[in-house]
Motif scaffolding. Structure first.
Motif, PDB file in Angstrom:
ATOM      1  N   LYS A   1     -64.480 -10.572 -46.316  1.00 37.06           N
ATOM      2  CA  LYS A   1     -63.806 -11.229 -45.198  1.00 37.06           C
ATOM      3  C   LYS A   1     -64.781 -11.358 -44.028  1.00 37.06           C
ATOM      4  O   LYS A   1     -64.624 -10.711 -42.980  1.00 37.06           O
ATOM      5  CB  LYS A   1     -62.572 -10.417 -44.802  1.00 37.06           C
ATOM      6  N   PRO A   2     -65.807 -12.161 -44.172  1.00 35.06           N
ATOM      7  CA  PRO A   2     -66.893 -12.228 -43.187  1.00 35.06           C
ATOM      8  C   PRO A   2     -66.484 -12.744 -41.806  1.00 35.06           C
ATOM      9  O   PRO A   2     -67.199 -12.520 -40.832  1.00 35.06           O
ATOM     10  CB  PRO A   2     -67.909 -13.175 -43.842  1.00 35.06           C
ATOM     11  N   ASN A   3     -65.320 -13.403 -41.711  1.00 36.26           N
ATOM     12  CA  ASN A   3     -64.856 -13.903 -40.420  1.00 36.26           C
ATOM     13  C   ASN A   3     -63.699 -13.074 -39.870  1.00 36.26           C
ATOM     14  O   ASN A   3     -62.894 -13.547 -39.064  1.00 36.26           O
ATOM     15  CB  ASN A   3     -64.426 -15.371 -40.553  1.00 36.26           C
ATOM     16  N   ALA A   4     -63.627 -11.834 -40.290  1.00 39.86           N
ATOM     17  CA  ALA A   4     -62.507 -10.971 -39.930  1.00 39.86           C
ATOM     18  C   ALA A   4     -62.444 -10.680 -38.433  1.00 39.86           C
ATOM     19  O   ALA A   4     -63.462 -10.635 -37.740  1.00 39.86           O
ATOM     20  CB  ALA A   4     -62.625  -9.658 -40.699  1.00 39.86           C
ATOM     21  N   LYS A   5     -61.202 -10.491 -37.964  1.00 37.85           N
ATOM     22  CA  LYS A   5     -60.950  -9.961 -36.628  1.00 37.85           C
ATOM     23  C   LYS A   5     -60.464  -8.529 -36.826  1.00 37.85           C
ATOM     24  O   LYS A   5     -59.348  -8.311 -37.290  1.00 37.85           O
ATOM     25  CB  LYS A   5     -59.906 -10.815 -35.905  1.00 37.85           C
ATOM     26  N   ILE A   6     -61.312  -7.576 -36.510  1.00 36.28           N
ATOM     27  CA  ILE A   6     -61.105  -6.189 -36.910  1.00 36.28           C
ATOM     28  C   ILE A   6     -60.574  -5.333 -35.761  1.00 36.28           C
ATOM     29  O   ILE A   6     -61.102  -5.354 -34.647  1.00 36.28           O
ATOM     30  CB  ILE A   6     -62.422  -5.570 -37.415  1.00 36.28           C
ATOM     31  N   ALA A   7     -59.544  -4.565 -36.078  1.00 36.89           N
ATOM     32  CA  ALA A   7     -59.064  -3.522 -35.176  1.00 36.89           C
ATOM     33  C   ALA A   7     -59.411  -2.174 -35.801  1.00 36.89           C
ATOM     34  O   ALA A   7     -59.205  -1.971 -37.009  1.00 36.89           O
ATOM     35  CB  ALA A   7     -57.554  -3.627 -34.977  1.00 36.89           C
ATOM     36  N   VAL A   8     -59.949  -1.265 -35.000  1.00 36.49           N
ATOM     37  CA  VAL A   8     -60.321   0.067 -35.491  1.00 36.49           C
ATOM     38  C   VAL A   8     -59.440   1.102 -34.808  1.00 36.49           C
ATOM     39  O   VAL A   8     -59.347   1.147 -33.575  1.00 36.49           O
ATOM     40  CB  VAL A   8     -61.802   0.388 -35.197  1.00 36.49           C
ATOM     41  N   LEU A   9     -58.780   1.922 -35.604  1.00 40.29           N
ATOM     42  CA  LEU A   9     -57.956   3.024 -35.103  1.00 40.29           C
ATOM     43  C   LEU A   9     -58.641   4.325 -35.482  1.00 40.29           C
ATOM     44  O   LEU A   9     -58.935   4.554 -36.660  1.00 40.29           O
ATOM     45  CB  LEU A   9     -56.560   2.956 -35.727  1.00 40.29           C
ATOM     46  N   TYR A  10     -58.897   5.173 -34.490  1.00 39.48           N
ATOM     47  CA  TYR A  10     -59.641   6.400 -34.788  1.00 39.48           C
ATOM     48  C   TYR A  10     -59.231   7.540 -33.860  1.00 39.48           C
ATOM     49  O   TYR A  10     -58.720   7.314 -32.759  1.00 39.48           O
ATOM     50  CB  TYR A  10     -61.145   6.155 -34.668  1.00 39.48           C
ATOM     51  N   GLN A  11     -59.458   8.750 -34.329  1.00 39.77           N
ATOM     52  CA  GLN A  11     -59.169   9.938 -33.538  1.00 39.77           C
ATOM     53  C   GLN A  11     -60.222  10.109 -32.450  1.00 39.77           C
ATOM     54  O   GLN A  11     -61.412   9.898 -32.696  1.00 39.77           O
ATOM     55  CB  GLN A  11     -59.156  11.194 -34.420  1.00 39.77           C
ATOM     56  N   ASN A  12     -59.781  10.522 -31.279  1.00 43.41           N
ATOM     57  CA  ASN A  12     -60.703  10.733 -30.169  1.00 43.41           C
ATOM     58  C   ASN A  12     -61.315  12.127 -30.271  1.00 43.41           C
ATOM     59  O   ASN A  12     -61.015  13.031 -29.484  1.00 43.41           O
ATOM     60  CB  ASN A  12     -59.973  10.556 -28.838  1.00 43.41           C
ATOM     61  N   ASP A  13     -62.163  12.292 -31.277  1.00 43.02           N
ATOM     62  CA  ASP A  13     -62.882  13.550 -31.462  1.00 43.02           C
ATOM     63  C   ASP A  13     -64.173  13.260 -32.219  1.00 43.02           C
ATOM     64  O   ASP A  13     -64.505  12.101 -32.475  1.00 43.02           O
ATOM     65  CB  ASP A  13     -62.015  14.603 -32.189  1.00 43.02           C
ATOM     66  N   ASP A  14     -64.898  14.311 -32.557  1.00 41.13           N
ATOM     67  CA  ASP A  14     -66.201  14.129 -33.213  1.00 41.13           C
ATOM     68  C   ASP A  14     -66.085  13.361 -34.529  1.00 41.13           C
ATOM     69  O   ASP A  14     -66.934  12.534 -34.851  1.00 41.13           O
ATOM     70  CB  ASP A  14     -66.863  15.487 -33.475  1.00 41.13           C
ATOM     71  N   SER A  15     -65.028  13.658 -35.308  1.00 41.88           N
ATOM     72  CA  SER A  15     -64.903  12.988 -36.605  1.00 41.88           C
ATOM     73  C   SER A  15     -64.625  11.498 -36.417  1.00 41.88           C
ATOM     74  O   SER A  15     -65.214  10.647 -37.096  1.00 41.88           O
ATOM     75  CB  SER A  15     -63.799  13.635 -37.446  1.00 41.88           C
ATOM     76  N   GLY A  16     -63.721  11.160 -35.486  1.00 43.42           N
ATOM     77  CA  GLY A  16     -63.426   9.762 -35.234  1.00 43.42           C
ATOM     78  C   GLY A  16     -64.637   8.991 -34.742  1.00 43.42           C
ATOM     79  O   GLY A  16     -64.887   7.853 -35.162  1.00 43.42           O
ATOM     80  N   ASN A  17     -65.401   9.608 -33.869  1.00 42.62           N
ATOM     81  CA  ASN A  17     -66.602   8.958 -33.343  1.00 42.62           C
ATOM     82  C   ASN A  17     -67.671   8.798 -34.415  1.00 42.62           C
ATOM     83  O   ASN A  17     -68.436   7.822 -34.410  1.00 42.62           O
ATOM     84  CB  ASN A  17     -67.144   9.747 -32.156  1.00 42.62           C
ATOM     85  N   ASP A  18     -67.734   9.747 -35.344  1.00 42.93           N
ATOM     86  CA  ASP A  18     -68.668   9.644 -36.462  1.00 42.93           C
ATOM     87  C   ASP A  18     -68.325   8.437 -37.333  1.00 42.93           C
ATOM     88  O   ASP A  18     -69.195   7.653 -37.730  1.00 42.93           O
ATOM     89  CB  ASP A  18     -68.614  10.931 -37.294  1.00 42.93           C
ATOM     90  N   TYR A  19     -67.036   8.297 -37.657  1.00 47.97           N
ATOM     91  CA  TYR A  19     -66.590   7.143 -38.431  1.00 47.97           C
ATOM     92  C   TYR A  19     -66.922   5.838 -37.707  1.00 47.97           C
ATOM     93  O   TYR A  19     -67.426   4.882 -38.308  1.00 47.97           O
ATOM     94  CB  TYR A  19     -65.078   7.209 -38.646  1.00 47.97           C
ATOM     95  N   LEU A  20     -66.599   5.787 -36.417  1.00 48.46           N
ATOM     96  CA  LEU A  20     -66.806   4.567 -35.647  1.00 48.46           C
ATOM     97  C   LEU A  20     -68.273   4.163 -35.616  1.00 48.46           C
ATOM     98  O   LEU A  20     -68.620   2.981 -35.783  1.00 48.46           O
ATOM     99  CB  LEU A  20     -66.279   4.760 -34.222  1.00 48.46           C
ATOM    100  N   LYS A  21     -69.155   5.136 -35.419  1.00 45.42           N
ATOM    101  CA  LYS A  21     -70.597   4.846 -35.393  1.00 45.42           C
ATOM    102  C   LYS A  21     -71.060   4.283 -36.732  1.00 45.42           C
ATOM    103  O   LYS A  21     -71.787   3.289 -36.800  1.00 45.42           O
ATOM    104  CB  LYS A  21     -71.400   6.096 -35.045  1.00 45.42           C
ATOM    105  N   GLY A  22     -70.643   4.947 -37.826  1.00 47.61           N
ATOM    106  CA  GLY A  22     -71.050   4.478 -39.144  1.00 47.61           C
ATOM    107  C   GLY A  22     -70.544   3.081 -39.439  1.00 47.61           C
ATOM    108  O   GLY A  22     -71.255   2.253 -40.029  1.00 47.61           O
ATOM    109  N   PHE A  23     -69.313   2.797 -39.002  1.00 49.08           N
ATOM    110  CA  PHE A  23     -68.733   1.481 -39.245  1.00 49.08           C
ATOM    111  C   PHE A  23     -69.496   0.394 -38.487  1.00 49.08           C
ATOM    112  O   PHE A  23     -69.827  -0.659 -39.036  1.00 49.08           O
ATOM    113  CB  PHE A  23     -67.262   1.485 -38.841  1.00 49.08           C
ATOM    114  N   LYS A  24     -69.800   0.655 -37.224  1.00 44.92           N
ATOM    115  CA  LYS A  24     -70.559  -0.318 -36.426  1.00 44.92           C
ATOM    116  C   LYS A  24     -71.963  -0.510 -36.991  1.00 44.92           C
ATOM    117  O   LYS A  24     -72.473  -1.635 -37.047  1.00 44.92           O
ATOM    118  CB  LYS A  24     -70.633   0.144 -34.976  1.00 44.92           C
ATOM    119  N   ASP A  25     -72.578   0.577 -37.426  1.00 47.10           N
ATOM    120  CA  ASP A  25     -73.900   0.469 -38.044  1.00 47.10           C
ATOM    121  C   ASP A  25     -73.846  -0.405 -39.283  1.00 47.10           C
ATOM    122  O   ASP A  25     -74.763  -1.199 -39.552  1.00 47.10           O
ATOM    123  CB  ASP A  25     -74.440   1.860 -38.408  1.00 47.10           C
ATOM    124  N   GLY A  26     -72.754  -0.243 -40.060  1.00 47.83           N
ATOM    125  CA  GLY A  26     -72.605  -1.029 -41.283  1.00 47.83           C
ATOM    126  C   GLY A  26     -72.418  -2.505 -41.012  1.00 47.83           C
ATOM    127  O   GLY A  26     -72.919  -3.350 -41.765  1.00 47.83           O
TER     128      GLY A  26
END
Length: 411
Positions: free
Chosen positions: A172-197
């Motif tokens: 889905k290369p033209n996706a409009k993405i919403a990210v839901l994550y926990q406001n803690d170290d684990s959530g921020n780790d996921y978010l960083k990896g996702f943006k890097d990807g």
């Protein structure tokens, strides 16, 4: 004749003493280990917002009961001491100090949570006590240069998130993405990896980043807000309680984006079934463990051993809960390491053996996924396979993918 007899007796006595000394010298112990016992500490949230994970500790306790019933590890019984921290870092610090300084455990094993383990990581390394097989996929557990007494277990969150990002870019290369994550170290780790990807496309593709606190009783309002933004992809980095809430609420309000869900929240028993099978169709996730509800494993030797274990040692377990197999697999990993330690049950040797695993297979790991470590790589499991929820089960698809860490943490 008397002199000769005396010399022979002295020689035999000397030989016996030397042999006995050699035998005793082969046994090396640190605090928490003896000829008869290995004392293991554990910290897990049996209460609080992540209490759903408490079954991991219960499964581990049951596994060690089985080990003890079968004669222990190299003849030594496991004394498993597990404390509740309610997923509160200050409480985790208190329980770790109690385990190390009062209970005098040999090691702390499978403590759960990213912020909770982060709170004790320096303490464990200063004390030089093994902080082994943490129940969290934070990348910071794979940092042997700075934290040689800490080791993770499951694939790390950043690597997992990069796999989801690559899937979206392809499908889905033209996706409009919403990210839901926990406001803690684990959530921020996921978010960083996702943006890097996502790479350069992250800025244009991600239209919303919504964080929530684990203290919130419900995240329904976050789901309603994200739907209003017209996102057509939801990347959900919530833990089981909040994942179930989000899936159920999405069904209630009729929001049907492409939904990607973190693998720690894929339990059919504790997440999917409570949220509703009808609301969970076509969710995408990734896994490294077998699905206990999948009939394809009915004749699998490893799963047969797992189900026999449940019948005899943990009959009250919810067999559809992913966390039960997770706890079993963690305990099986530690048992493997301790067996390899032989009679050298020093903390240093435990870490040496943990950092020397080579293509180790577990009963619950998917075919093709094996554990390996070395002195510079403290990440035992680094492979995942994508899966989609269909009907009342997860269906795996595609190849086993490497989730190997691309960079090492520097903090």
């Amino acid at each position: 004749m008397f002199r000769l007899r005396t010399m022979i007796c002295l020689a035999i006595a000397g030989l016996f003493a030397a042999t006995s000394g050699s035998a005793s010298a082969q046994k090396k112990y640190d605090v928490g280990a003896t000829d008869t016992e290995i004392k293991i500490g554990n910290i897990i949230p049996y209460s609080g917002p992540l209490s759903a994970y408490g079954v991991i500790g219960k499964a581990e306790a049951a596994y060690f009961n089985m080990v003890n019933a079968e004669g222990g590890i190299n003849g030594r019984k496991i004394n498993f001491i597990s404390y509740d921290d309610a997923y509160s870092p200050p409480k985790t610090v208190e329980q770790a100090r109690k385990l190390v300084e009062s209970d005098e455990v040999l090691l702390i094993f499978s403590a759960l949570g990213t912020p909770t383990n982060a709170a004790i990581q320096k303490y464990m390394n200063i004390k030089k006590v093994p902080h082994l097989f943490i129940s969290s996929g934070a990348s910071k557990w794979d940092d042997p240069e700075h934290y040689p007494w800490t080791m993770g277990w499951q694939p790390n969150y950043q690597s997992e998130a990069r796999i989801y990002a690559k899937y979206i870019l392809k499908e889905k290369p033209n996706a409009k993405i919403a990210v839901l994550y926990q406001n803690d170290d684990s959530g921020n780790d996921y978010l960083k990896g996702f943006k890097d990807g996502l790479g350069p496309q992250a800025a244009s593709m991600i239209i919303a980043q919504e964080s929530f606190e684990t203290s919130e009783p419900t995240i329904d309002s976050h789901i309603v807000k994200l739907k209003s933004l017209n996102a057509d992809v939801l990347v959900n980095f919530g833990t089981p309680k909040f994942a179930a809430q989000s899936i159920k609420k999405m069904g209630e309000i009729g929001w049907k984006p492409l939904h990607l869900l973190t693998n720690v929240s894929t339990s059919i028993g504790s997440v999917i079934k409570p949220a509703g099978f009808e609301n969970s169709q076509d969710i995408i996730s990734a896994t490294f463990l077998k699905d206990v509800t999948d009939p394809q494993w009915a004749n699998d030797p490893g799963m047969k051993r797992f189900f026999d274990f449940l019948t005899k040692y943990y009959p009250d377990a919810n067999r559809t809960d992913w966390s039960v197999l997770n706890g079993y697999s963690l305990a099986q990993t530690l048992t493997y390491v301790l067996k390899n330690c032989g009679d050298d049950l020093t903390r240093a040797n435990i870490m040496k053996q943990a950092a020397s695993m080579k293509d180790v297979e577990l009963d619950g790991l998917l075919p093709g996924i094996k554990m390996s470590t070395d002195k510079s790589d403290f990440a035992p499991i680094q492979q995942l396979q994508l899966m989609r929820f269909k009907g009342e089960a997860w269906e795996r698809f595609g190849d086993v993918l490497s989730a190997r860490r691309e960079t090492k943490p520097t903090n």
